[in-house]
Design an enzyme around this catalytic site. Structure first.
Site, PDB file in Angstrom:
ATOM      1  N   ARG A 193       0.875  -1.178   0.000  1.00  0.00           N
ATOM      2  CA  ARG A 193       0.000   0.000   0.000  1.00  0.00           C
ATOM      3  C   ARG A 193       0.908   1.223   0.000  1.00  0.00           C
ATOM      4  O   ARG A 193       2.119   1.117   0.163  1.00  0.00           O
ATOM      5  CB  ARG A 193      -1.034  -0.013   1.145  1.00  0.00           C
ATOM      6  CG  ARG A 193      -0.670  -0.693   2.409  1.00  0.00           C
ATOM      7  CD  ARG A 193       0.416  -0.034   3.173  1.00  0.00           C
ATOM      8  NE  ARG A 193       0.198   1.382   3.348  1.00  0.00           N
ATOM      9  CZ  ARG A 193       1.142   2.269   3.616  1.00  0.00           C
ATOM     10  NH1 ARG A 193       2.431   1.897   3.700  1.00  0.00           N
ATOM     11  NH2 ARG A 193       0.876   3.547   3.774  1.00  0.00           N
ATOM     12  N   ALA A 246       0.931   5.147  -2.201  1.00  0.00           N
ATOM     13  CA  ALA A 246       0.789   5.455  -3.627  1.00  0.00           C
ATOM     14  C   ALA A 246       1.979   5.000  -4.497  1.00  0.00           C
ATOM     15  O   ALA A 246       1.781   4.249  -5.470  1.00  0.00           O
ATOM     16  CB  ALA A 246       0.506   6.941  -3.796  1.00  0.00           C
ATOM     17  N   ASP A 275      -1.725  10.851  -1.780  1.00  0.00           N
ATOM     18  CA  ASP A 275      -2.150   9.809  -2.729  1.00  0.00           C
ATOM     19  C   ASP A 275      -2.510  10.389  -4.082  1.00  0.00           C
ATOM     20  O   ASP A 275      -2.400   9.726  -5.109  1.00  0.00           O
ATOM     21  CB  ASP A 275      -3.328   9.018  -2.158  1.00  0.00           C
ATOM     22  CG  ASP A 275      -2.857   8.154  -1.007  1.00  0.00           C
ATOM     23  OD1 ASP A 275      -2.755   8.683   0.111  1.00  0.00           O
ATOM     24  OD2 ASP A 275      -2.521   6.983  -1.248  1.00  0.00           O
TER      25      ASP A 275
HETATM   26  O1  MRU Z   1      -4.467   3.115   2.114  1.00  0.00           O
HETATM   27  P1  MRU Z   1      -2.992   3.331   2.006  1.00  0.00           P
HETATM   28  O2  MRU Z   1      -2.229   2.781   3.173  1.00  0.00           O
HETATM   29  O3  MRU Z   1      -2.456   2.890   0.672  1.00  0.00           O
HETATM   30  O4  MRU Z   1      -2.843   4.921   2.060  1.00  0.00           O
HETATM   31  C1  MRU Z   1      -1.578   5.521   2.033  1.00  0.00           C
HETATM   32  C2  MRU Z   1      -1.595   6.921   2.461  1.00  0.00           C
HETATM   33  O5  MRU Z   1      -2.610   7.578   2.434  1.00  0.00           O
HETATM   34  C3  MRU Z   1      -0.333   7.505   2.964  1.00  0.00           C
HETATM   35  O6  MRU Z   1      -0.616   8.529   3.858  1.00  0.00           O
HETATM   36  C4  MRU Z   1       0.634   8.057   2.026  1.00  0.00           C
HETATM   37  O7  MRU Z   1       0.979   9.358   2.314  1.00  0.00           O
HETATM   38  C5  MRU Z   1       0.482   8.084   0.589  1.00  0.00           C
HETATM   39  S1  MRU Z   1       1.784   7.149  -0.028  1.00  0.00           S
HETATM   40  C6  MRU Z   1       3.303   7.884   0.281  1.00  0.00           C
END
Ligand code: MRU
Length: 354
Positions: free
Chosen positions: A45, A47, A236
């Site tokens: 998980r 981005a 994201d």
């Molecule tokens: O649902 P996820 O764990 O994939 O969400 C990830 C996020 O929202 C993180 O905060 C992140 O900042 C994005 S990826 C560097």
């Protein structure tokens, strides 16, 4: 740094993040369907890590297409792209990586399919390697905004685990520490999936970066008592106007920061900016399984049977709450982020200096 996702002798090896921190388990994905399952079920998980995994999934998928002609190969390859694209809707790096790989295939369609299959593995590896380099640049630019002695608050996990390695928001912390700055990080646990408690706290402890775990609702308390100097989170998807979609709870944190006069930074690569979207209202927000809310990590039930549940996995923080967006090209006011759309414009005049 522990690898998040890797191409290893014809399989995609994924660290199963749902098992952290109690177990370090790698899943071997031998086909694109398993990679898609891994993205959907959050084995991987974050981005950038999702984008890298999709690119590796496409390299696997290309090997699963049994044909010798490009004309037969292409429509089947497009179906595999759609399958991977349907896994999670919010993080734009997924679509960015798929588009990049599709263009790469089109550019090289005159090569033999065997050659193309090998080139796709190399291209996915390039996406991973470039992501690590990008994160290090974000880290360097971002560390300029951190002073020794700062207490930082962060939300979710934007670390090595969410990327090819090094991390975006956590990359800024790593770089600050490497520059000899003394910091402490307050880590929001990040309900409901607990990426903060399970992943960020684990990662920071591995790196020996001092951290304090708090529940999401405690952030205001520590700000009120003057115990937080700066907030840094990842993203994201960022729209043209500088609105930022990130893990649910980010917006509340940004509003608290504004109330307490605390700078709120977003660290993200250019691949997270969706220049095609005018505003954050257009970013699709993933609605996840209600069980994530009613049960702690799918095990302990904490709500009555049959209760109505809402579970948006992300929220959008409007640009006006964001002090700067830190990218590999430097730090920018959210209102200037659209200037990066055209790679030919020199961003120097718009950079925020510290
Ligand atoms: O649902 P996820 O764990 O994939 O969400 C990830 C996020 O929202 C993180 O905060 C992140 O900042 C994005 S990826 C560097």
């Amino acid at each position: 740094m522990i690898p998040t996702v890797e191409w290893k002798n014809g399989v995609v090896s994924m660290l199963d993040q749902t098992r952290l921190p109690s177990e370090v388990v790698y899943r071997e994905c031998r086909d694109y369907e398993t990679v898609a399952q891994g993205i959907k079920e959050l084995w991987v998980r974050g981005a950038p890590a999702i984008g890298i995994s999709a690119a590796m999934g496409l390299a696997l998928g290309a090997r699963q297409i049994q044909t010798t002609t490009f004309n037969e190969f292409w429509p089947r390859f497009e179906e595999i792209c759609s399958h991977l694209a349907a896994t999670r809707p919010t993080a734009v790096n997924l679509f960015w990586a798929i588009e990049r790989v599709k263009k790469f295939v089109q550019t090289n369609k005159d090569r033999s399919l065997d050659e193309l299959r090998t080139m796709l593995v190399d291209e996915s590896q390039r996406i991973l390697d470039e992501d690590i380099e990008t994160n290090k640049m974000i880290g360097e630019h971002g560390a300029a905004f951190i002073s020794s002695g700062d207490i930082i608050i962060t939300h979710c996990n934007a670390g090595s685990l969410a990327t090819g390695g090094y991390g975006t928001a956590e990359g800024v912390m790593r770089s600050a520490v490497r520059e000899g700055k003394k910091i402490r990080v307050y880590v929001d646990e990040t309900r409901p999936v607990l990426q903060g408690a399970r992943l960020t706290a684990w990662e920071l402890m591995q790196e020996k970066i001092p951290c304090t775990l708090i529940t999401d609702s405690m952030a205001g308390y520590f700000m009120y008592h003057d115990m937080i100097d700066v907030a840094i989170v990842g993203a994201d998807r960022i729209s043209r106007n500088g609105d930022v979609a990130n893990k649910i709870g980010t917006y509340s944190l940004a509003v608290l920061c504004r109330q307490h006069g605390i700078p709120f930074y977003v660290a993200a690569p250019l691949s997270t900016i969706d220049f095609s979207l005018e505003s954050g209202n257009l970013i699709p927000i993933e609605e996840r399984d209600p069980r994530e809310v009613t049960h702690i990590l799918g095990k302990l039930q904490v709500a009555p049977d049959g209760v109505h549940v809402a579970n948006p996995a992300f929220d959008v923080t409007p640009a006006r709450f964001i002090t700067a967006i830190i990218t590999e090209k430097g730090a920018f006011q959210p209102k200037d982020i659209h200037r990066l759309a055209d790679g030919s414009i020199d961003p120097e005049p718009f950079r925020i200096k510290k």
